[in-house]
Design an enzyme around this catalytic site. Structure first.
Site, PDB file in Angstrom:
ATOM      1  CE  LYS A 207      74.278  37.885  28.374  1.00 55.96           C
ATOM      2  NZ  LYS A 207      74.956  38.898  27.284  1.00 55.96           N
TER       3      LYS A 207
ATOM      4  CB  THR B 217      71.022  39.106  31.034  1.00 60.49           C
ATOM      5  OG1 THR B 217      71.658  39.289  29.603  1.00 60.49           O
ATOM      6  CG2 THR B 217      71.970  37.861  31.558  1.00 60.49           C
TER       7      THR B 217
ATOM      8  CE  LYS C 114      71.177  41.336  34.821  1.00 59.00           C
ATOM      9  NZ  LYS C 114      70.435  41.767  33.769  1.00 59.00           N
TER      10      LYS C 114
ATOM     11  CG  LEU D 127      61.547  44.202  31.066  1.00 57.68           C
ATOM     12  CD1 LEU D 127      60.486  43.283  31.750  1.00 57.68           C
ATOM     13  CD2 LEU D 127      61.208  45.714  31.358  1.00 57.68           C
ATOM     14  N   PRO D 128      65.662  44.774  32.933  1.00 54.91           N
ATOM     15  CG  PRO D 128      65.585  46.624  34.374  1.00 54.91           C
ATOM     16  CD  PRO D 128      64.797  46.015  33.533  1.00 54.91           C
TER      17      PRO D 128
HETATM   18  P1  NAD Z   1      68.536  49.610  30.582  1.00 54.07           P
HETATM   19  O1  NAD Z   1      68.457  49.983  31.727  1.00 54.07           O
HETATM   20  O2  NAD Z   1      68.991  50.606  29.600  1.00 54.07           O
HETATM   21  O3  NAD Z   1      66.963  49.411  29.878  1.00 54.07           O
HETATM   22  C1  NAD Z   1      65.797  48.827  30.663  1.00 54.07           C
HETATM   23  C2  NAD Z   1      64.577  49.472  30.551  1.00 54.07           C
HETATM   24  O4  NAD Z   1      63.540  48.931  31.094  1.00 54.07           O
HETATM   25  C3  NAD Z   1      64.486  50.967  30.966  1.00 54.07           C
HETATM   26  O5  NAD Z   1      64.396  51.669  29.885  1.00 54.07           O
HETATM   27  C4  NAD Z   1      63.816  50.767  32.007  1.00 54.07           C
HETATM   28  O6  NAD Z   1      62.678  52.134  32.338  1.00 54.07           O
HETATM   29  C5  NAD Z   1      62.655  49.637  31.541  1.00 54.07           C
HETATM   30  N1  NAD Z   1      61.734  49.184  32.575  1.00 54.07           N
HETATM   31  C6  NAD Z   1      61.968  48.662  33.747  1.00 54.07           C
HETATM   32  N2  NAD Z   1      60.946  48.067  34.259  1.00 54.07           N
HETATM   33  C7  NAD Z   1      59.976  48.369  33.605  1.00 54.07           C
HETATM   34  C8  NAD Z   1      58.622  47.881  33.601  1.00 54.07           C
HETATM   35  N3  NAD Z   1      57.917  47.386  34.641  1.00 54.07           N
HETATM   36  N4  NAD Z   1      57.908  48.151  32.479  1.00 54.07           N
HETATM   37  C9  NAD Z   1      58.244  48.822  31.370  1.00 54.07           C
HETATM   38  N5  NAD Z   1      59.534  49.033  31.373  1.00 54.07           N
HETATM   39  C10 NAD Z   1      60.295  48.746  32.354  1.00 54.07           C
HETATM   40  O7  NAD Z   1      69.191  48.262  30.360  1.00 54.07           O
HETATM   41  P2  NAD Z   1      69.545  47.624  28.843  1.00 54.07           P
HETATM   42  O8  NAD Z   1      71.154  47.914  28.932  1.00 54.07           O
HETATM   43  O9  NAD Z   1      68.996  47.846  27.834  1.00 54.07           O
HETATM   44  O10 NAD Z   1      69.800  46.225  29.140  1.00 54.07           O
HETATM   45  C11 NAD Z   1      68.144  45.370  29.250  1.00 54.07           C
HETATM   46  C12 NAD Z   1      68.606  43.915  29.414  1.00 54.07           C
HETATM   47  O11 NAD Z   1      69.696  43.447  28.500  1.00 54.07           O
HETATM   48  C13 NAD Z   1      69.588  43.651  30.892  1.00 54.07           C
HETATM   49  O12 NAD Z   1      68.769  42.532  31.455  1.00 54.07           O
HETATM   50  C14 NAD Z   1      70.912  43.374  30.366  1.00 54.07           C
HETATM   51  O13 NAD Z   1      71.540  42.601  31.507  1.00 54.07           O
HETATM   52  C15 NAD Z   1      70.885  42.621  28.968  1.00 54.07           C
HETATM   53  N6  NAD Z   1      71.995  43.085  28.196  1.00 54.07           N
HETATM   54  C16 NAD Z   1      72.539  44.353  28.126  1.00 54.07           C
HETATM   55  C17 NAD Z   1      73.777  44.474  27.175  1.00 54.07           C
HETATM   56  C18 NAD Z   1      74.283  45.776  27.135  1.00 54.07           C
HETATM   57  O14 NAD Z   1      75.135  46.048  26.406  1.00 54.07           O
HETATM   58  N7  NAD Z   1      73.444  47.019  27.768  1.00 54.07           N
HETATM   59  C19 NAD Z   1      74.123  43.520  26.393  1.00 54.07           C
HETATM   60  C20 NAD Z   1      73.823  42.202  26.649  1.00 54.07           C
HETATM   61  C21 NAD Z   1      72.500  42.009  27.496  1.00 54.07           C
END
Ligand code: NAD
Length: 294
Positions: free
Chosen positions: A171, A96, A246, A65-66
């Site tokens: 991390k 994260t 973030k 999740l975000p």
């Molecule tokens: P994203 O925004 O693409 O995906 C998050 C998903 O969570 C969305 O599809 C959203 O609809 C869903 N969501 C939010 N609230 C929800 C709820 N209550 N119930 C169900 N679904 C819900 O984000 P991402 O890029 O996939 O990143 C996710 C996590 O991973 C973050 O914490 C980010 O910091 C971490 N991260 C991302 C990357 C990257 O390169 N994108 C790399 C390492 C870590």
């Protein structure tokens, strides 16, 4: 093979869940975005209409999740997973988030007899798609031992950093260092260019000299030096400036909690926030290189 509930099917969670399906697990998925659920259903997952529906009967729950507020709201409270899942369910959060939220969820889970593991990842969307992520875990030995074989379906390196919240701390330490290395490398490359040096030649020199670091080896910020990097593709793809900003905010929060001295982290935070405010939030984080252009 296990029955796994996977919640949060975004850029990272979508391909991670698909890899668990590929590894032979039964994967029950939910996201607020129905299109993301449909996409996973087409890849063999079982689509669910609610998060509670997804976790019902699951042996393992994974969330991606975000931010911390999303994780707290799904796990805690009367309607939270901790009150909905069956006994013995293993809870893993790969988002994260701030370590305080991870510890709060872990403590609430432990009070009800559940193992909760914070398992943030490194490796980006390419690592998620390729199943080569690095997982940095915090939790008990028992929790980590139970989570490891599941995480191996999505990653190549699985580390146990320490107790609850330690995965999140490790991390953000890594990402704070990465941001500092990226800024320093950009600054040095542009200084060389300003004096007529070829960035590719200077990069080769520094890579095998005492300034060598990961950004020079794998992720050069100067366009044209490495063909496969975001820098050579208008800074598209890769790891977004907004996400780096973030993670740096989380690092600064952690530093505040522990009264740690992080002057370079603070400067990197200010620079990435400014870069994002200038409309670069969705570019790759190596675009900080542009801040040094004349
Ligand atoms: P994203 O925004 O693409 O995906 C998050 C998903 O969570 C969305 O599809 C959203 O609809 C869903 N969501 C939010 N609230 C929800 C709820 N209550 N119930 C169900 N679904 C819900 O984000 P991402 O890029 O996939 O990143 C996710 C996590 O991973 C973050 O914490 C980010 O910091 C971490 N991260 C991302 C990357 C990257 O390169 N994108 C790399 C390492 C870590």
């Amino acid at each position: 093979m296990s029955t796994i509930a996977f919640i949060g099917l975004g850029n990272m969670g979508g391909p991670m869940a698909a890899n668990l399906v590929g590894a032979g697990h039964t994967v029950r998925v939910f996201d607020l975005n129905p299109a993301a659920v449909s996409q996973l259903t087409e890849q063999g997952a079982i689509g669910c209409k609610t998060s509670c529906g997804a976790v019902a009967g699951a042996e393992v729950v994974i969330t991606m999740l975000p931010a911390g507020k999303h994780v707290r709201s799904l796990y805690l409270g009367d309607d939270g997973f901790i009150n909905k899942v069956g006994s013995g369910t293993l809870l893993i959060d790969c988002s994260t988030i701030d370590s305080a939220s991870a510890v709060a969820v872990a403590e609430a889970a432990a009070a009800q007899g559940f193992e909760f593991v914070d398992a943030p990842v490194s490796g980006g969307t390419a690592g998620a798609a390729g199943g080569t992520l690095t997982f940095i875990c915090g939790g008990t030995e028992a929790g980590f031992g139970a989570a490891k074989p599941i995480l191996e379906g999505m990653g190549a390196n699985i580390f146990h950093a320490g107790g609850h919240g330690a995965g999140q701390v490790a991390k953000i330490c890594n990402n704070m260092l990465l941001s500092i290395l990226m800024i320093g490398t950009s600054e040095a490359l542009q200084l060389g260019r300003d004096h007529g040096l070829d960035a590719a030649v200077l990069s080769e020199i520094m890579k095998v000299s005492s300034g060598g670091n990961w950004t020079l080896e794998k992720y050069n910020p100067c366009p044209g030096v490495m063909p496969a990097t975001p820098a050579s593709n208008d800074y598209q793809g890769g790891f977004m400036v907004d996400l780096m900003a973030k993670d740096l905010s989380l690092a600064m929060m952690a530093a505040g909690d522990s009264h740690s001295s992080t002057p370079l982290g603070a400067l990197a935070t200010a620079m990435y926030r400014q870069h994002a405010r200038q409309g670069n939030g969705s570019l790759d984080f190596s675009s900080i290189f542009n801040q040094f252009q004349k």
